[in-house]
Design a protein around this motif. Structure first.
Motif, PDB file in Angstrom:
ATOM      1  N   ASP A   1      -1.391  -5.416  -7.822  1.00 49.68           N
ATOM      2  CA  ASP A   1      -2.663  -4.764  -8.135  1.00 49.68           C
ATOM      3  C   ASP A   1      -3.602  -5.788  -8.769  1.00 49.68           C
ATOM      4  O   ASP A   1      -3.159  -6.799  -9.321  1.00 49.68           O
ATOM      5  CB  ASP A   1      -2.442  -3.586  -9.104  1.00 49.68           C
TER       6      ASP A   1
ATOM      7  N   LYS B   1       2.974  11.195  -1.644  1.00 50.53           N
ATOM      8  CA  LYS B   1       3.624   9.888  -1.832  1.00 50.53           C
ATOM      9  C   LYS B   1       5.087   9.939  -1.381  1.00 50.53           C
ATOM     10  O   LYS B   1       5.601   8.992  -0.786  1.00 50.53           O
ATOM     11  CB  LYS B   1       3.534   9.464  -3.298  1.00 50.53           C
TER      12      LYS B   1
ATOM     13  N   TYR C   1      -5.099   7.216 -15.765  1.00 54.68           N
ATOM     14  CA  TYR C   1      -4.956   7.313 -14.304  1.00 54.68           C
ATOM     15  C   TYR C   1      -3.880   8.336 -13.881  1.00 54.68           C
ATOM     16  O   TYR C   1      -4.112   9.161 -12.983  1.00 54.68           O
ATOM     17  CB  TYR C   1      -4.661   5.936 -13.680  1.00 54.68           C
TER      18      TYR C   1
ATOM     19  N   GLY D   1      -1.215   3.005  -1.451  1.00 52.06           N
ATOM     20  CA  GLY D   1      -1.639   4.340  -1.860  1.00 52.06           C
ATOM     21  C   GLY D   1      -3.060   4.264  -2.367  1.00 52.06           C
ATOM     22  O   GLY D   1      -3.323   3.628  -3.382  1.00 52.06           O
TER      23      GLY D   1
ATOM     24  N   ASP E   1      -5.270 -10.076  -5.516  1.00 48.81           N
ATOM     25  CA  ASP E   1      -6.254  -9.372  -4.686  1.00 48.81           C
ATOM     26  C   ASP E   1      -5.675  -9.176  -3.274  1.00 48.81           C
ATOM     27  O   ASP E   1      -5.177 -10.136  -2.672  1.00 48.81           O
ATOM     28  CB  ASP E   1      -7.527 -10.246  -4.621  1.00 48.81           C
ATOM     29  N   ILE E   2      -5.768  -7.953  -2.779  1.00 44.27           N
ATOM     30  CA  ILE E   2      -5.272  -7.658  -1.415  1.00 44.27           C
ATOM     31  C   ILE E   2      -5.925  -8.585  -0.384  1.00 44.27           C
ATOM     32  O   ILE E   2      -5.309  -8.926   0.625  1.00 44.27           O
ATOM     33  CB  ILE E   2      -5.609  -6.195  -1.024  1.00 44.27           C
TER      34      ILE E   2
ATOM     35  N   THR F   1      -5.899  -4.851 -11.146  1.00 46.79           N
ATOM     36  CA  THR F   1      -6.344  -4.384 -12.468  1.00 46.79           C
ATOM     37  C   THR F   1      -5.275  -4.571 -13.532  1.00 46.79           C
ATOM     38  O   THR F   1      -4.189  -3.961 -13.454  1.00 46.79           O
ATOM     39  CB  THR F   1      -6.734  -2.887 -12.389  1.00 46.79           C
TER      40      THR F   1
ATOM     41  N   ALA G   1      -1.978  -2.426  -4.174  1.00 46.72           N
ATOM     42  CA  ALA G   1      -2.794  -1.576  -5.055  1.00 46.72           C
ATOM     43  C   ALA G   1      -1.886  -0.568  -5.740  1.00 46.72           C
ATOM     44  O   ALA G   1      -2.152   0.634  -5.733  1.00 46.72           O
ATOM     45  CB  ALA G   1      -3.912  -0.889  -4.268  1.00 46.72           C
TER      46      ALA G   1
HETATM   47  C1  LIG Z   1      -6.567   4.899  -6.805  1.00 45.52           C
HETATM   48  S1  LIG Z   1      -5.615   3.593  -7.430  1.00 45.52           S
HETATM   49  C2  LIG Z   1      -4.072   3.819  -6.593  1.00 45.52           C
HETATM   50  C3  LIG Z   1      -2.875   3.441  -7.406  1.00 45.52           C
HETATM   51  C4  LIG Z   1      -1.519   3.757  -6.763  1.00 45.52           C
HETATM   52  N1  LIG Z   1      -1.375   3.123  -5.467  1.00 45.52           N
HETATM   53  C5  LIG Z   1      -1.290   5.230  -6.607  1.00 45.52           C
HETATM   54  O1  LIG Z   1      -1.212   5.674  -5.474  1.00 45.52           O
HETATM   55  O2  LIG Z   1      -1.210   5.930  -7.604  1.00 45.52           O
HETATM   56  C6  LIG Z   1      -6.298   2.238  -6.572  1.00 45.52           C
HETATM   57  C7  LIG Z   1      -5.789   0.914  -7.056  1.00 45.52           C
HETATM   58  O3  LIG Z   1      -6.333  -0.109  -6.209  1.00 45.52           O
HETATM   59  C8  LIG Z   1      -6.439  -1.270  -6.993  1.00 45.52           C
HETATM   60  N2  LIG Z   1      -7.287  -2.221  -6.262  1.00 45.52           N
HETATM   61  C9  LIG Z   1      -8.573  -2.057  -5.911  1.00 45.52           C
HETATM   62  N3  LIG Z   1      -9.018  -3.138  -5.219  1.00 45.52           N
HETATM   63  C10 LIG Z   1      -7.958  -3.985  -5.139  1.00 45.52           C
HETATM   64  C11 LIG Z   1      -7.786  -5.264  -4.543  1.00 45.52           C
HETATM   65  N4  LIG Z   1      -8.782  -5.875  -3.894  1.00 45.52           N
HETATM   66  N5  LIG Z   1      -6.587  -5.864  -4.638  1.00 45.52           N
HETATM   67  C12 LIG Z   1      -5.562  -5.244  -5.299  1.00 45.52           C
HETATM   68  N6  LIG Z   1      -5.668  -4.038  -5.888  1.00 45.52           N
HETATM   69  C13 LIG Z   1      -6.857  -3.405  -5.806  1.00 45.52           C
HETATM   70  C14 LIG Z   1      -7.012  -0.755  -8.288  1.00 45.52           C
HETATM   71  O4  LIG Z   1      -6.840  -1.647  -9.335  1.00 45.52           O
HETATM   72  C15 LIG Z   1      -6.224   0.546  -8.463  1.00 45.52           C
HETATM   73  O5  LIG Z   1      -5.093   0.358  -9.268  1.00 45.52           O
END
Ligand SMILES: C[S@@+](CC[C@H](N)C(=O)[O-])C[C@H]1O[C@@H](n2cnc3c(N)ncnc32)[C@H](O)[C@@H]1O
Length: 247
Positions: free
Chosen positions: A90, A48, A32, A134, A117-118, A92, A67
């Motif tokens: 997060d 950011k 990532y 983000g 989970d959000i 994941t 997230a």
């Molecule tokens: C594109 S990444 C962004 C990571 C970080 N915020 C950044 O800006 O580098 C999106 C993140 O959203 C998380 N995510 C997706 N759906 C989610 C949910 N319902 N609850 C919590 N996290 C979630 C994913 O696991 C992933 O790590």
């Protein structure tokens, strides 16, 4: 081997989207950080930084980064909270494993990570002075529902800021931008994971996302005050921001 899920079928369904998102982020978690720098030509760091600058944190506040992924924003928040705390959340596991490794390497005592989970946050109402996201709202199955949850756990007067891909106002530029994301995303997905859909998710999710102005409307509907949008690169990226009303 895990069965590949159909991209369009899953992300257009409120019920199925999260399953797709979870599988995809588990797959890309180890790469990532590299992918984010690569796909944004390194500009992600500046976006950011701008997000964190805009919060104007006081050193003893509490901040939640939703997230959080591998923790970029969470650690930046923590650096500005010498007497406060930054929490990253997060869904994941693979992302959080990397975030935890960074936390112990940096010895960041004022950082904690949670897996949740959000859409259903494991915190009491009015817990945080500020909440950041983000690239999060584009990934959830229900943006309005996520905003309700975010507002619930913000303290009165608390600030919310969200950085995400956006919708350029110019239609030709927008079409070119989406084509660019499809071509680059498909190639990268195929080369790195043998699956073009892995990063084609970005343009497909963007088509279904309400965009920076749609999110602002949803924030207004949810009762946030002083909502605004800051755009980058002619609207390819944006920060939405707003405040929870004081009591
Ligand atoms: C594109 S990444 C962004 C990571 C970080 N915020 C950044 O800006 O580098 C999106 C993140 O959203 C998380 N995510 C997706 N759906 C989610 C949910 N319902 N609850 C919590 N996290 C979630 C994913 O696991 C992933 O790590």
């Amino acid at each position: 081997m895990t069965k590949r899920l159909n991209l369009k079928e899953h992300i257009s369904s409120k019920e199925k989207k999260q399953t797709y998102v979870n599988q995809m982020f588990e797959t890309i978690a180890p790469r990532y950080d590299f992918i984010t720098v690569f796909l944004s030509y390194g500009m992600d760091r500046g976006w950011k930084r701008k997000l964190v600058d805009m919060i104007n944190l006081q050193g003893d506040e509490s901040a939640l980064d939703l997230a959080c992924g591998t923790g970029d924003i969470t650690f930046s928040l923590a650096e500005r909270l010498p007497a406060g705390q930054a929490v990253g959340l997060d869904i994941t596991q693979g992302m959080l494993v990397i975030a935890e490794q960074k936390r112990s390497e940096r010895n960041a005592a004022n950082v904690a990570f949670h897996r949740a989970d959000i859409m259903s946050l494991p915190f009491e109402s009015e817990s945080f002075d500020c909440i950041t996201c983000g690239y999060a709202l584009r990934n959830v199955p229900d943006v309005a529902g996520a905003l309700e949850e975010i507002k619930r756990i913000l303290k009165p007067g608390g600030r919310f800021l969200s950085l995400d891909f956006a919708h350029p106002g110019n239609k030709i530029y927008r079409w070119l931008y989406l084509r660019y994301l499809v071509v680059v995303g498909s190639t990268l997905g195929f080369v790195l994971h043998g699956d073009p859909d892995t990063y084609r998710y970005i343009p497909e999710s963007l088509k279904l996302y309400p965009g920076q102005h749609g999110v602002r409307e949803l924030m207004n509907k949810a009762g946030f005050l002083d909502t605004g949008v800051i755009e980058f690169g002619g609207g390819i990226m944006a920060i939405n921001h707003g405040t929870k009303p004081e009591l």
